[in-house]
Design a protein around this motif. Structure first.
Motif, short mmCIF file in Angstrom:
data_model
loop_
_atom_site.label_atom_id
_atom_site.label_comp_id
_atom_site.label_asym_id
_atom_site.label_seq_id
_atom_site.Cartn_x
_atom_site.Cartn_y
_atom_site.Cartn_z
N ASP A 11 -27.90 7.82 9.91
CA ASP A 11 -27.75 7.16 11.21
C ASP A 11 -28.05 8.17 12.32
O ASP A 11 -27.54 9.29 12.31
CB ASP A 11 -26.33 6.62 11.39
N THR A 14 -27.96 6.87 19.25
CA THR A 14 -28.38 5.59 19.81
C THR A 14 -29.42 5.74 20.92
O THR A 14 -30.03 4.75 21.32
CB THR A 14 -27.18 4.78 20.32
N ASN A 15 -29.65 6.95 21.43
CA ASN A 15 -30.68 7.19 22.44
C ASN A 15 -32.09 7.19 21.86
O ASN A 15 -33.06 7.13 22.61
CB ASN A 15 -30.46 8.54 23.12
N ARG A 61 -35.15 0.62 13.90
CA ARG A 61 -34.59 0.62 15.26
C ARG A 61 -33.62 -0.55 15.39
O ARG A 61 -34.02 -1.70 15.52
CB ARG A 61 -35.71 0.50 16.29
N THR A 62 -32.35 -0.24 15.32
CA THR A 62 -31.29 -1.23 15.49
C THR A 62 -30.30 -0.66 16.49
O THR A 62 -30.57 0.36 17.12
CB THR A 62 -30.58 -1.53 14.14
N THR A 63 -29.13 -1.27 16.64
CA THR A 63 -28.11 -0.75 17.54
C THR A 63 -27.83 0.71 17.23
O THR A 63 -27.72 1.55 18.12
CB THR A 63 -26.81 -1.57 17.44
N THR A 64 -27.70 1.02 15.95
CA THR A 64 -27.61 2.40 15.49
C THR A 64 -28.87 2.69 14.68
O THR A 64 -28.99 2.25 13.53
CB THR A 64 -26.36 2.62 14.60
N PRO A 65 -29.85 3.38 15.28
CA PRO A 65 -31.11 3.64 14.57
C PRO A 65 -30.85 4.41 13.27
O PRO A 65 -29.96 5.25 13.20
CB PRO A 65 -31.91 4.49 15.55
N THR A 66 -31.66 4.11 12.26
CA THR A 66 -31.50 4.75 10.95
C THR A 66 -32.84 5.28 10.47
O THR A 66 -33.86 4.62 10.59
CB THR A 66 -30.94 3.75 9.92
N HIS A 87 -34.21 7.57 25.16
CA HIS A 87 -33.91 7.04 26.49
C HIS A 87 -33.51 8.20 27.38
O HIS A 87 -32.81 9.12 26.95
CB HIS A 87 -32.72 6.08 26.44
#
Length: 92
Positions: A11, A14-15, A61-66, A87
């Motif tokens: 994981d 999140t940026n 690419r999701t709420t928590t990128p993996t 971001h």
């Protein structure tokens, strides 16, 4: 970003918007560039838990990128270096 991997997925912050490049570093400090694969290609892999020296990666690419590595690292001495888009955060 540099990270040690003990399993096939990690994981990310999140940026992170996208991963441009991933390099695998072994215990001898030798780097290998991994090949990016698509979501469809990753999901078509029959045994995602097979172990070996990773040669491919898939970025989800999701709420928590993996970040997924394939095959799953067979050694705990690998580290991963990546180049990514993030971001920008506003400073107060």
């Amino acid at each position: 970003m540099e990270q040690s991997f003990f399993n096939g997925d990690y994981d990310l912050d999140t940026n992170i918007i996208d991963i441009l490049e991933v390099n695998l570093r072994d215990a001898n400090n030798l780097d290998t560039t991994l090949t990016r694969i698509s979501r469809a290609d990753y999901h078509m892999l029959p045994n995602k838990s097979s172990e070996g020296k990773p040669s491919q990666f898939y970025f989800e690419r999701t709420t928590t990128p993996t970040l997924f590595l394939y095959p799953t690292p067979d050694l705990s001495t690998y580290s991963v270096r990546s180049v990514s888009y993030t971001h920008l955060r506003a400073h107060e």
